[in-house]
Design an enzyme around this catalytic site. Structure first.
Site, mmCIF file in Angstrom:
data_model
loop_
_atom_site.group_PDB
_atom_site.id
_atom_site.type_symbol
_atom_site.label_atom_id
_atom_site.label_comp_id
_atom_site.label_asym_id
_atom_site.label_seq_id
_atom_site.Cartn_x
_atom_site.Cartn_y
_atom_site.Cartn_z
ATOM 1 N N ASP A 185 0.397 0.035 12.084
ATOM 2 C CA ASP A 185 0.280 0.329 10.710
ATOM 3 C C ASP A 185 0.982 -0.164 9.762
ATOM 4 O OD1 ASP A 185 0.926 2.385 8.512
ATOM 5 O OD2 ASP A 185 0.114 4.069 9.395
ATOM 6 N N HIS A 186 -0.249 -1.019 9.152
ATOM 7 C CA HIS A 186 0.914 -2.331 8.245
ATOM 8 C C HIS A 186 1.745 -1.900 7.133
ATOM 9 C CE1 HIS A 186 -2.239 -0.996 5.464
ATOM 10 N NE2 HIS A 186 -1.266 -2.654 4.194
ATOM 11 N N HIS A 242 -0.713 5.703 7.509
ATOM 12 C CA HIS A 242 0.349 5.464 5.955
ATOM 13 C C HIS A 242 0.753 6.482 5.994
ATOM 14 C CE1 HIS A 242 -2.365 2.515 6.527
ATOM 15 N NE2 HIS A 242 -3.130 1.369 5.775
HETATM 16 C C1 BG6 Z 1 -5.481 -0.638 4.375
HETATM 17 C C2 BG6 Z 1 -6.825 0.845 3.867
HETATM 18 O O1 BG6 Z 1 -4.813 -0.076 5.783
HETATM 19 O O2 BG6 Z 1 -4.335 0.050 3.194
HETATM 20 C C3 BG6 Z 1 -7.053 0.191 2.391
HETATM 21 O O3 BG6 Z 1 -7.568 -0.020 4.859
HETATM 22 C C4 BG6 Z 1 -5.937 0.366 1.595
HETATM 23 O O4 BG6 Z 1 -8.366 0.679 2.450
HETATM 24 C C5 BG6 Z 1 -4.748 -0.839 1.982
HETATM 25 O O5 BG6 Z 1 -6.511 -0.563 0.308
HETATM 26 C C6 BG6 Z 1 -3.743 -0.534 1.009
HETATM 27 O O6 BG6 Z 1 -2.427 -1.244 1.880
HETATM 28 P P1 BG6 Z 1 -1.919 -2.214 1.197
HETATM 29 O O7 BG6 Z 1 -0.595 -2.808 1.138
HETATM 30 O O8 BG6 Z 1 -2.159 -2.636 -0.170
HETATM 31 O O9 BG6 Z 1 -0.932 -1.055 0.136
#
Ligand code: BG6
Length: 483
Positions: free
Chosen positions: A171-172, A234
């Site tokens: 989960d980044h 997230h």
């Molecule tokens: C991803 C989603 O996991 O997270 C995308 O699939 C989203 O739809 C993105 O745009 C948002 O990540 P960040 O790091 O740019 O907030």
């Protein structure tokens, strides 16, 4: 078993994520000497490249997506890369791949960023080719299923080849520096903990707002929608870190046990509750960053009848001693007014005011933790406004983390790829967490279907449908930007 991999095998090496995130992150780690010089990166995908062809492909992606100050590292990074054409549905492909990889002495990290339909054949192919031994670990990129059942199928397939302590579910958001800072804020400082509960916290807001639209991912997004794309992972992970009990240690399982307890204490939202506790939205045409943009239904490759939500707001409740009665409002959406990820904790007012002047109408006693676009922590307290009268005014104690540390922080994928190579599981989701998250999400989707809860339209460039403000308004609250 603890080992640092000297091979990284990327499935989906020509995909969008590889171009935008994985290759740039690996190149940045290389530039900062954070990965060992001997780490070899083997890309695989169906496209017909040889090693040089793939290096050219990677060069183009890096030139596009690396920040300028990093571009000097591209040429010294490329020799780490090699490439193997692979059709995951053909078992024979994996035998050729295994020959290309050779003996795994130190260890190998695999990163799976392919269509979910390829997960199971890929695991089967890796198993047959003997590429799942105890010196191999695997990283999995979402989507890991579209509901509890399909997520279980994927997890079962992976579990047939890898034990849980060698599975790294990404989960980044957990790789973001400020999310880890939230852990530090809560568990390295004594002053918040006594107040961090229902006796002193009024309510909590967690927002992940995006200005972007579909970014050429229409096919995936229309099948997923904001609930599965952002909330299931997230937003719930942020909620967990915000709400969890102090873990006994920083050990991966100690942390994940506590997050799991939060997920399991979430009060289910099912049946008619979806109409009072959730808001679905879909953007119509409007503006983004000052330029006109089409509505969701006018986007390329989106069916004109789609009812996929691009916005969700939810009133979540945690049934535990610590959080009973404290609403957690979660919100995310595409094509919103600003790119903003923030957690807002509003504390209770003092039980008795000793000052004659009425309290100011602006919000005070608030802790705002901003993750994006800037990383900052702001505590809003009441102070006396200069002058004869005892007038109170909210003022900010503001910590700008970028300014304070003045060093470049690791991007989420840099951190997570490095953790997979080195084998640190703390920032990855365990299987039971994923199950618990789906168990909470599925009834919401089912409720939407049962009550034909169609998305409410909002103008691109706004803060979402009016119903989102009403969700808080009914409880006497307002979203942070409306206060
Ligand atoms: C991803 C989603 O996991 O997270 C995308 O699939 C989203 O739809 C993105 O745009 C948002 O990540 P960040 O790091 O740019 O907030």
């Amino acid at each position: 078993m603890s080992f640092t991999a000297d091979r990284l095998l990327l499935f989906g090496a020509t995909g969008d994520l590889a171009q935008r995130m994985l290759l740039p992150s690996l190149c940045a780690l290389h530039a900062d000497n954070l990965i060992a010089p001997e780490l070899r990166i083997i890309g695989t995908a169906r496209s017909d490249f040889d090693d040089d062809g793939y290096r050219n492909f990677a060069r183009e992606a890096l030139t596009r997506f690396l920040p300028d100050f990093r571009k000097g590292a591209i040429e010294s990074f490329l020799p780490r890369l090699s490439y193997q054409v692979l059709d995951a549905t053909q078992a024979g492909s994996f035998i050729t791949l295994s020959d290309e990889i050779g003996t795994i002495d130190k260890g190998m990290a695999i990163f799976l960023s392919t269509a979910p339909s390829l997960f199971e054949p890929t695991i089967a192919g890796l198993t047959q080719a003997g590429l799942t031994g105890e010196r191999v670990r695997i990283g999995l990129e979402k989507p890991l299923g579209t509901c509890l059942e399909s997520s279980r199928e994927i997890n079962d397939a992976v579990a047939s080849a890898f034990p849980e302590d060698r599975i790294f579910r990404i989960d980044h958001y957990l790789g973001k520096e400020t999310v880890q800072n939230l852990l530090a804020l809560r568990f390295a400082n004594i002053m918040f903990e006594p107040l961090w509960n229902a006796a002193h916290i009024d309510h909590v807001q967690i927002t992940i707002a995006e200005t972007v639209g579909l970014e050429s991912r229409a096919g995936y997004y229309d099948g997923a929608g904001a609930l599965r794309d952002m909330v299931q992972n997230h937003l719930l992970q942020l909620l967990c870190i915000m709400a969890m009990e102090p873990p006994a240690s920083g050990d991966p399982d100690a942390v994940r046990d506590e997050k799991l307890k939060v997920l399991r204490s979430l009060r289910p939202i099912r049946g008619a509750d979806v109409t009072s506790k959730t808001v679905r939205g879909q953007y119509k045409s409007g503006a983004a960053n000052g330029a006109p943009v089409p509505g969701y239904l006018e986007e390329t490759d989106i069916p004109g009848t789609s009812t996929t939500e691009t916005f969700v707001a939810i009133k979540a409740e945690i049934d535990s001693w610590r959080w009973a009665g404290v609403p957690f409002y979660l919100r995310t959406g595409k094509r919103l007014q600003e790119r903003l990820t923030e957690l807002v904790v509003t504390f209770d007012e003092v039980p008795h005011s000793v000052f004659e002047a009425p309290p100011p109408s602006e919000a005070a006693n608030q802790l705002v933790i901003q993750l994006q676009p800037e990383e900052s922590i702001t505590l809003t307290i009441l102070a006396k406004s200069p002058g004869e009268a005892m007038r109170l005014k909210p003022v900010n104690l503001n910590l700008d983390l970028g300014e304070t540390f003045k060093v470049k922080v690791l991007d989420a994928y840099e951190r997570l790829l490095m953790d997979i190579v080195k084998g640190n599981l703390t920032l990855f989701m365990r299987r039971d967490e994923l199950d618990a998250a789906w168990r909470w999400i599925d009834p919401i989707r089912e409720g939407w279907a049962e009550f034909e809860e169609r998305p409410k339209l909002y103008t691109a460039g706004s803060w979402g449908p009016a119903a989102s403000s009403a969700l808080l308004g009914r409880d006497g609250f307002a979203w942070h930007e409306e206060q």
